[in-house]
Write a protein that holds these residues in place. Structure first.
Motif, PDB file in Angstrom:
ATOM      1  N   HIS A   1       0.881  -1.171   0.000  1.00 17.77           N
ATOM      2  CA  HIS A   1       0.000   0.000   0.000  1.00 17.77           C
ATOM      3  C   HIS A   1       0.910   1.209   0.000  1.00 17.77           C
ATOM      4  CE1 HIS A   1      -3.755   2.213   0.614  1.00 17.77           C
ATOM      5  NE2 HIS A   1      -2.979   3.081   1.225  1.00 17.77           N
ATOM      6  N   SER A   2       0.721   2.073  -0.986  1.00 16.55           N
ATOM      7  CA  SER A   2       1.653   3.198  -1.106  1.00 16.55           C
ATOM      8  C   SER A   2       0.957   4.453  -1.601  1.00 16.55           C
ATOM      9  CB  SER A   2       2.785   2.831  -2.069  1.00 16.55           C
ATOM     10  OG  SER A   2       2.246   2.476  -3.341  1.00 16.55           O
ATOM     11  N   GLY A   3      -0.192   4.747  -1.018  1.00 14.71           N
ATOM     12  CA  GLY A   3      -0.919   5.936  -1.434  1.00 14.71           C
ATOM     13  C   GLY A   3      -1.783   5.662  -2.658  1.00 14.71           C
ATOM     14  N   GLU A   4      -2.203   6.731  -3.317  1.00 16.95           N
ATOM     15  CA  GLU A   4      -3.083   6.597  -4.476  1.00 16.95           C
ATOM     16  C   GLU A   4      -2.380   5.869  -5.619  1.00 16.95           C
ATOM     17  OE1 GLU A   4      -6.283   7.508  -5.295  1.00 16.95           O
ATOM     18  OE2 GLU A   4      -6.645   7.950  -3.175  1.00 16.95           O
ATOM     19  N   ILE A   5      -3.064   4.889  -6.178  1.00 13.96           N
ATOM     20  CA  ILE A   5      -2.515   4.183  -7.340  1.00 13.96           C
ATOM     21  C   ILE A   5      -2.564   5.099  -8.556  1.00 13.96           C
ATOM     22  CG2 ILE A   5      -3.005   2.312  -8.951  1.00 13.96           C
ATOM     23  CD1 ILE A   5      -3.451   0.499  -6.592  1.00 13.96           C
ATOM     24  N   GLY A   6      -3.681   5.714  -8.816  1.00 15.42           N
ATOM     25  CA  GLY A   6      -3.731   6.819  -9.767  1.00 15.42           C
ATOM     26  C   GLY A   6      -3.774   6.475 -11.236  1.00 15.42           C
ATOM     27  N   THR A   7      -2.908   5.566 -11.701  1.00 16.90           N
ATOM     28  CA  THR A   7      -2.817   5.277 -13.128  1.00 16.90           C
ATOM     29  C   THR A   7      -2.772   3.773 -13.367  1.00 16.90           C
ATOM     30  OG1 THR A   7      -0.390   5.240 -13.188  1.00 16.90           O
ATOM     31  CG2 THR A   7      -1.460   7.393 -13.463  1.00 16.90           C
ATOM     32  N   PRO A   8      -3.201   3.324 -14.559  1.00 19.55           N
ATOM     33  CA  PRO A   8      -3.064   1.908 -14.892  1.00 19.55           C
ATOM     34  C   PRO A   8      -1.626   1.425 -14.818  1.00 19.55           C
ATOM     35  CG  PRO A   8      -4.587   2.972 -16.402  1.00 19.55           C
ATOM     36  CD  PRO A   8      -3.962   4.060 -15.583  1.00 19.55           C
ATOM     37  N   ARG A   9      -0.692   2.269 -15.214  1.00 23.70           N
ATOM     38  CA  ARG A   9       0.715   1.867 -15.181  1.00 23.70           C
ATOM     39  C   ARG A   9       1.172   1.575 -13.758  1.00 23.70           C
ATOM     40  NH1 ARG A   9       4.804  -0.960 -16.784  1.00 23.70           N
ATOM     41  NH2 ARG A   9       6.827   0.073 -16.654  1.00 23.70           N
ATOM     42  N   ARG A  10       0.750   2.388 -12.803  1.00 25.42           N
ATOM     43  CA  ARG A  10       1.171   2.147 -11.419  1.00 25.42           C
ATOM     44  C   ARG A  10       0.541   0.861 -10.889  1.00 25.42           C
ATOM     45  NH1 ARG A  10       3.904   4.019  -7.350  1.00 25.42           N
ATOM     46  NH2 ARG A  10       3.121   3.879  -5.213  1.00 25.42           N
ATOM     47  N   ALA A  11      -0.709   0.612 -11.200  1.00 27.84           N
ATOM     48  CA  ALA A  11      -1.336  -0.640 -10.780  1.00 27.84           C
ATOM     49  C   ALA A  11      -0.602  -1.839 -11.356  1.00 27.84           C
ATOM     50  CB  ALA A  11      -2.800  -0.650 -11.223  1.00 27.84           C
ATOM     51  N   GLU A  12      -0.244  -1.735 -12.623  1.00 28.86           N
ATOM     52  CA  GLU A  12       0.474  -2.827 -13.290  1.00 28.86           C
ATOM     53  C   GLU A  12       1.826  -3.076 -12.630  1.00 28.86           C
ATOM     54  OE1 GLU A  12       1.394  -3.823 -17.951  1.00 28.86           O
ATOM     55  OE2 GLU A  12       1.846  -1.792 -17.236  1.00 28.86           O
ATOM     56  N   ARG A  13       2.535  -2.008 -12.287  1.00 34.51           N
ATOM     57  CA  ARG A  13       3.864  -2.163 -11.688  1.00 34.51           C
ATOM     58  C   ARG A  13       3.780  -2.757 -10.286  1.00 34.51           C
ATOM     59  NH1 ARG A  13       7.270   3.262 -12.705  1.00 34.51           N
ATOM     60  NH2 ARG A  13       8.874   1.953 -11.744  1.00 34.51           N
ATOM     61  N   LEU A  14       2.765  -2.364  -9.510  1.00 33.16           N
ATOM     62  CA  LEU A  14       2.609  -2.936  -8.176  1.00 33.16           C
ATOM     63  C   LEU A  14       2.316  -4.438  -8.268  1.00 33.16           C
ATOM     64  CD1 LEU A  14       0.554  -0.212  -6.289  1.00 33.16           C
ATOM     65  CD2 LEU A  14       2.925  -0.875  -5.842  1.00 33.16           C
ATOM     66  N   ALA A  15       1.438  -4.810  -9.190  1.00 35.32           N
ATOM     67  CA  ALA A  15       1.127  -6.228  -9.354  1.00 35.32           C
ATOM     68  C   ALA A  15       2.358  -6.998  -9.806  1.00 35.32           C
ATOM     69  CB  ALA A  15      -0.010  -6.394 -10.353  1.00 35.32           C
ATOM     70  N   ALA A  16       3.135  -6.414 -10.702  1.00 34.76           N
ATOM     71  CA  ALA A  16       4.347  -7.087 -11.177  1.00 34.76           C
ATOM     72  C   ALA A  16       5.352  -7.269 -10.047  1.00 34.76           C
ATOM     73  CB  ALA A  16       4.972  -6.284 -12.318  1.00 34.76           C
ATOM     74  N   ALA A  17       5.460  -6.249  -9.180  1.00 31.07           N
ATOM     75  CA  ALA A  17       6.395  -6.369  -8.055  1.00 31.07           C
ATOM     76  C   ALA A  17       5.972  -7.479  -7.110  1.00 31.07           C
ATOM     77  CB  ALA A  17       6.470  -5.032  -7.312  1.00 31.07           C
ATOM     78  N   LEU A  18       4.676  -7.576  -6.843  1.00 26.97           N
ATOM     79  CA  LEU A  18       4.193  -8.644  -5.979  1.00 26.97           C
ATOM     80  C   LEU A  18       4.415 -10.008  -6.619  1.00 26.97           C
ATOM     81  CD1 LEU A  18       0.841  -7.157  -4.621  1.00 26.97           C
ATOM     82  CD2 LEU A  18       2.830  -7.792  -3.268  1.00 26.97           C
ATOM     83  N   ALA A  19       4.112 -10.095  -7.908  1.00 34.62           N
ATOM     84  CA  ALA A  19       4.301 -11.374  -8.596  1.00 34.62           C
ATOM     85  C   ALA A  19       5.763 -11.802  -8.554  1.00 34.62           C
ATOM     86  CB  ALA A  19       3.802 -11.261 -10.032  1.00 34.62           C
ATOM     87  N   ALA A  20       6.688 -10.852  -8.716  1.00 32.29           N
ATOM     88  CA  ALA A  20       8.115 -11.186  -8.673  1.00 32.29           C
ATOM     89  C   ALA A  20       8.510 -11.702  -7.299  1.00 32.29           C
ATOM     90  CB  ALA A  20       8.936  -9.955  -9.042  1.00 32.29           C
ATOM     91  N   CYS A  21       7.895 -11.134  -6.253  1.00 32.85           N
ATOM     92  CA  CYS A  21       8.246 -11.548  -4.897  1.00 32.85           C
ATOM     93  C   CYS A  21       7.737 -12.947  -4.551  1.00 32.85           C
ATOM     94  CB  CYS A  21       7.722 -10.535  -3.886  1.00 32.85           C
ATOM     95  SG  CYS A  21       8.630  -8.971  -3.885  1.00 32.85           S
TER      96      CYS A  21
END
Length: 373
Positions: A183-203
């Motif tokens: 959780h890091s504040g407002e997601i705001g854009t599709p790109r930010r949502a995509e990057r957060l999901a990718a980071a979780l998937a990598a972990c």
């Protein structure tokens, strides 16, 4: 195109005409409609779990109503945990830097999903009586650009998933990590949502026993354009394709902000050489509108006249206590009522009490969970 109501419904307006003021009205039917629309948008993610962020609003009739809709809770304190539990919300995800190891262990025994926020908290949890064998981890990620302060790029919350000390502690206790949380504040854009999901998937490659991914909240700005929000969820779904995980999301403001209305009565209306007409309400913008600036959406009674600019001032002696500025309306009078929108999130839960005026009464409108009018 949005999923939240833009104006008060008839039931809210009827209640606003007769309820003693000041009052916060929460339209439970609007909440239901928003939850349903959000679930439609999230269908591409399978059957994600919605966890209402209790920091936005702890009004018990609201929480019971959400429980009836199958919405769980995101809690960050013992008080929020008790409110969610007492309302029958399930599941309840708990994370927060101020929680003790004993707090988390006790909540886990009662069925909460506990996500550890830091290494010291993990140490305390493993020392607590009967610690859980499975935990979640909140991961430290970059904060949204709009939320950065003092040049800080990384959130102060969470753990580094690559920390050797973290892995040593987990190995030494045999604790399994089955959930990852960001959780890091407002997601705001599709790109930010995509990057957060990718980071979780990598972990998940580092924590192979993970079965749940919690993307946190902060969707209100994203839903300024519903098409953009749908694009974000489609990108998240594509990034998680093939992963055997359940997705958790923590909407707060999105579900309730525009379903809530503040009703005030005017104590006085005076001419002012700089401000035009200055109307003093029986509530305080300073005390109530910490994170927002709602606007006037209804006036009672309706009457004609040439519209003029008004300052709607709060009831305190603070010079900058304002509910609304430059509101153009036919001349207001003492005793008139005004209805403000966007009061359903971070209003009662963050209210101050300068001068001891107290908080507005809270009333649920509509719904079938009790507490309504």
């Amino acid at each position: 195109m949005t999923i939240v109501p833009t104006a008060p419904g008839a039931a809210v307006l009827r209640a606003a005409e007769r309820i003693p003021t000041p009052a916060l009205l929460l339209d439970l039917d609007a909440v239901s409609a928003t939850v349903g629309a959000l679930r439609d948008d999230l269908a591409c993610l399978g059957d994600p779990v919605l966890l209402f962020a209790l920091k936005a609003n702890r009004f018990p009739p609201l929480l019971r109503h959400l429980a009836g809709l199958g919405v769980g809770a995101d809690a960050a304190s013992p008080a929020e945990w008790r409110a969610a539990r007492d309302a029958g919300m399930s599941p309840v995800s708990v994370t927060g830097p101020g929680l003790t190891g004993a707090d988390l262990a006790s909540m886990a025994r009662e069925g909460a999903l506990v996500d550890v926020d830091g290494l010291d908290q993990l140490r305390a949890l493993t020392r607590a009586p009967d610690p859980p064998a499975e935990i979640g981890l909140r991961l430290r990620v970059p904060v949204a650009e709009a939320d950065r302060t003092a040049g800080r790029r990384l959130s102060r919350f969470g753990v580094d998933p690559a920390s050797p000390e973290l892995h040593r502690l987990l190995a030494g206790t045999g604790t399994r990590v089955t959930r990852l949380h960001v959780h890091s504040g407002e997601i705001g854009t599709p790109r930010r949502a995509e990057r957060l999901a990718a980071a979780l998937a990598a972990c998940t490659r580092v924590f192979p026993e993970v079965r749940e991914l919690n993307l946190g909240g902060g969707f209100t700005a994203l839903y300024a354009d519903r098409r953009r929000a749908r694009e974000a969820w489609e990108r998240v779904a594509a990034g998680l394709a093939g992963a055997q995980v359940r997705v958790l999301l923590e909407p707060g403001m999105l579900l309730t902000a525009l379903a809530g209305f503040l009703v005030v009565s005017l104590r006085s209306v005076d001419a002012h050489p700089d401000l035009g007409r200055c109307a003093t309400a029986d509530a305080s913008g300073w005390n109530l509108f910490t994170w927002g600036r709602p606007r006037v959406v209804a006036r009672m009674p309706e009457r004609g006249g040439t519209p003029e600019p008004h300052l709607i001032a709060g009831v305190t002696c603070y010079e900058n206590d304002v509910l609304a500025e430059e509101v153009t309306l036919p001349p207001l009078r003492e005793g008139d009522r005004l209805v403000f929108n966007a009061a359903g999130a971070y209003t009662a839960s963050m209210a101050r009490d300068l001068h001891g005026w107290g908080r507005p009464r809270e009333v649920a409108v509509g719904g079938s969970g009790g507490g309504g009018v």
